[in-house]
Design a protein around this motif. Structure first.
Motif, short mmCIF file in Angstrom:
data_model
loop_
_atom_site.label_atom_id
_atom_site.label_comp_id
_atom_site.label_asym_id
_atom_site.label_seq_id
_atom_site.Cartn_x
_atom_site.Cartn_y
_atom_site.Cartn_z
N LEU A 65 0.82 -1.20 0.00
CA LEU A 65 0.00 0.00 0.00
C LEU A 65 0.86 1.26 0.00
N PHE A 66 2.01 1.22 0.67
CA PHE A 66 2.89 2.39 0.76
C PHE A 66 4.18 2.20 -0.01
N ASN A 67 4.13 1.34 -1.03
CA ASN A 67 5.27 1.13 -1.91
C ASN A 67 5.20 2.13 -3.06
N PHE A 68 6.18 3.04 -3.13
CA PHE A 68 6.13 4.13 -4.10
C PHE A 68 6.94 3.83 -5.36
N THR A 69 7.27 2.57 -5.58
CA THR A 69 7.89 2.17 -6.84
C THR A 69 6.81 1.92 -7.88
N ASN A 70 7.23 1.52 -9.09
CA ASN A 70 6.24 1.26 -10.14
C ASN A 70 5.46 -0.03 -9.92
N GLN A 71 5.77 -0.76 -8.85
CA GLN A 71 5.02 -1.96 -8.51
C GLN A 71 4.06 -1.74 -7.34
N GLY A 72 4.06 -0.54 -6.77
CA GLY A 72 3.23 -0.26 -5.61
C GLY A 72 1.86 0.26 -5.98
N VAL A 73 1.01 0.30 -4.98
CA VAL A 73 -0.37 0.76 -5.19
C VAL A 73 -0.44 2.21 -5.64
N PRO A 74 0.30 3.15 -5.05
CA PRO A 74 0.18 4.55 -5.49
C PRO A 74 0.49 4.75 -6.97
N TYR A 75 1.56 4.11 -7.46
CA TYR A 75 1.90 4.26 -8.88
C TYR A 75 0.81 3.65 -9.77
N LEU A 76 0.32 2.47 -9.40
CA LEU A 76 -0.70 1.82 -10.20
C LEU A 76 -2.00 2.63 -10.21
N LEU A 77 -2.33 3.25 -9.08
CA LEU A 77 -3.51 4.11 -9.03
C LEU A 77 -3.32 5.34 -9.90
N LEU A 78 -2.11 5.91 -9.88
CA LEU A 78 -1.83 7.07 -10.73
C LEU A 78 -1.97 6.69 -12.20
N GLU A 79 -1.46 5.52 -12.57
CA GLU A 79 -1.58 5.06 -13.96
C GLU A 79 -3.03 4.87 -14.35
N THR A 80 -3.82 4.28 -13.45
CA THR A 80 -5.25 4.09 -13.72
C THR A 80 -5.96 5.42 -13.89
N MET A 81 -5.64 6.39 -13.02
CA MET A 81 -6.28 7.70 -13.11
C MET A 81 -5.89 8.41 -14.40
N CYS A 82 -4.62 8.28 -14.82
CA CYS A 82 -4.18 8.92 -16.07
C CYS A 82 -4.90 8.31 -17.28
N ILE A 83 -5.07 6.99 -17.26
CA ILE A 83 -5.79 6.34 -18.36
C ILE A 83 -7.22 6.87 -18.44
N ALA A 84 -7.88 6.95 -17.29
CA ALA A 84 -9.26 7.43 -17.27
C ALA A 84 -9.35 8.90 -17.68
N PHE A 85 -8.41 9.72 -17.20
CA PHE A 85 -8.45 11.16 -17.49
C PHE A 85 -8.20 11.44 -18.96
N LEU A 86 -7.11 10.88 -19.50
CA LEU A 86 -6.80 11.12 -20.91
C LEU A 86 -7.85 10.51 -21.83
N GLY A 87 -8.36 9.34 -21.46
CA GLY A 87 -9.42 8.74 -22.26
C GLY A 87 -10.67 9.60 -22.28
N THR A 88 -10.98 10.21 -21.14
CA THR A 88 -12.15 11.10 -21.08
C THR A 88 -11.96 12.34 -21.93
N ILE A 89 -10.77 12.94 -21.85
CA ILE A 89 -10.50 14.16 -22.62
C ILE A 89 -10.55 13.88 -24.12
N VAL A 90 -9.88 12.82 -24.56
CA VAL A 90 -9.88 12.49 -25.99
C VAL A 90 -11.29 12.18 -26.47
N GLY A 91 -12.03 11.38 -25.71
CA GLY A 91 -13.40 11.05 -26.09
C GLY A 91 -14.30 12.26 -26.12
N ALA A 92 -14.14 13.17 -25.15
CA ALA A 92 -14.98 14.37 -25.10
C ALA A 92 -14.71 15.28 -26.29
N ILE A 93 -13.45 15.37 -26.72
CA ILE A 93 -13.12 16.22 -27.87
C ILE A 93 -13.69 15.62 -29.16
N LEU A 94 -13.51 14.31 -29.33
CA LEU A 94 -14.03 13.66 -30.54
C LEU A 94 -15.55 13.65 -30.58
#
Length: 269
Positions: A65-94
């Motif tokens: 939970l507190f592992n801040f490498t690319n194998q930890g929960v914070p990094y994976l959550l950030l990656e998930t949020m970036c996928i959702a955010f960029l996907g929303t922006i691209v879809g909203a523009i199109l």
């Protein structure tokens, strides 16, 4: 006065027969649906497994939970949020040109019908299927999740855009046209001020949905935290499952709080 009320009640149609028939049909449907449920697949140690799951979920692994490498929960959550955010922006523009080409008050009805059919076709296919298709094209990873989120966002966001466009006050555009405004000026001062609050609210709402869908897409290898979650579940590492779920809950609560504040601000001006 009481006599008039009594007469009025007597004149009302008797619907108790229809209500009884509806109740019987409902009971029959429930009983028929229950007949398809099979309990023979339950393992004998099911209660022990359920106990281990609950214990693992409520005692998350702090190292993960507190592992801040690319194998930890914070990094994976950030990656998930970036996928959702960029996907929303691209879809909203199109979705903007598709929505304008599908609004009956902007284009002729045959053109709007074609646009709506395209939107309907896009919305018919589940996100899980889109994820599998893009993984075959781009390979597993966050980019496949981004493309999936973008395509899934187009269908719902376009539909919401169309409703906002069709509810737009055309008289404002007529007034600007009478003043001799150019097309750009009509868009800048007549269309955008009316549509931007609704568009922004729709984008925020879709981002909330994409954040949850991005987690599911990780199960098929489209990046994010879904893949580590399914791997931990398959290996019966319930403490890791608890850590991942705890991070997801915190992320969703934070995003929900922020998006709620923004939507209230947009609604109240």
């Amino acid at each position: 006065m009481n006599a008039e009320i009594k007469k009025q009640l007597e004149r009302q149609p008797k619907t108790w027969v229809f209500q009884i028939i509806c109740a019987l049909v409902f009971v029959i449907l429930v009983a028929w649906s229950s007949s398809a449920v099979k309990f023979t697949g339950l393992a004998q140690g099911g209660m022990d497994i359920a106990k281990n799951i609950l214990v693992g979920i409520f005692t998350p692994d702090p190292e993960l939970l507190f592992n801040f490498t690319n194998q930890g929960v914070p990094y994976l959550l950030l990656e998930t949020m970036c996928i959702a955010f960029l996907g929303t922006i691209v879809g909203a523009i199109l979705a903007v040109p598709i929505a304008f080409l599908s609004a009956t008050n902007i284009v002729p009805k045959p053109v709007a019908l074609i646009g709506r059919l395209i939107i309907m076709a896009v919305r018919t296919i589940p996100a899980f299927v889109y994820g599998l298709m893009f993984i075959r094209v781009t390979g597993p990873g966050p980019f496949a999740g981004l493309l999936t989120m973008s395509l899934c966002s187009i269908g719902m966001v376009s539909k919401m855009y169309i409703e906002s466009i069709e509810d737009m006050d055309i008289k404002i555009l007529e007034s600007l046209d009478a003043c001799g405004c150019t097309t750009f000026q009509k868009i800048r001062y007549g269309i955008l001020p009316q549509l931007m609050p609704d568009f922004a609210s729709t984008i925020i709402y879709r981002f909330d949905m994409n954040l949850r869908d991005a987690t599911v897409l990780g199960l098929v290898g489209a990046g994010g935290i879904g893949a580590p979650l399914i791997f931990a579940m398959n290996a019966y590492r319930w403490n890791e499952v608890g850590a991942i779920l705890a991070g997801l809950i915190i992320l969703v609560l934070v995003i929900e709080f922020i998006s709620g504040k923004i939507r209230v601000k947009l609604a109240r001006g």
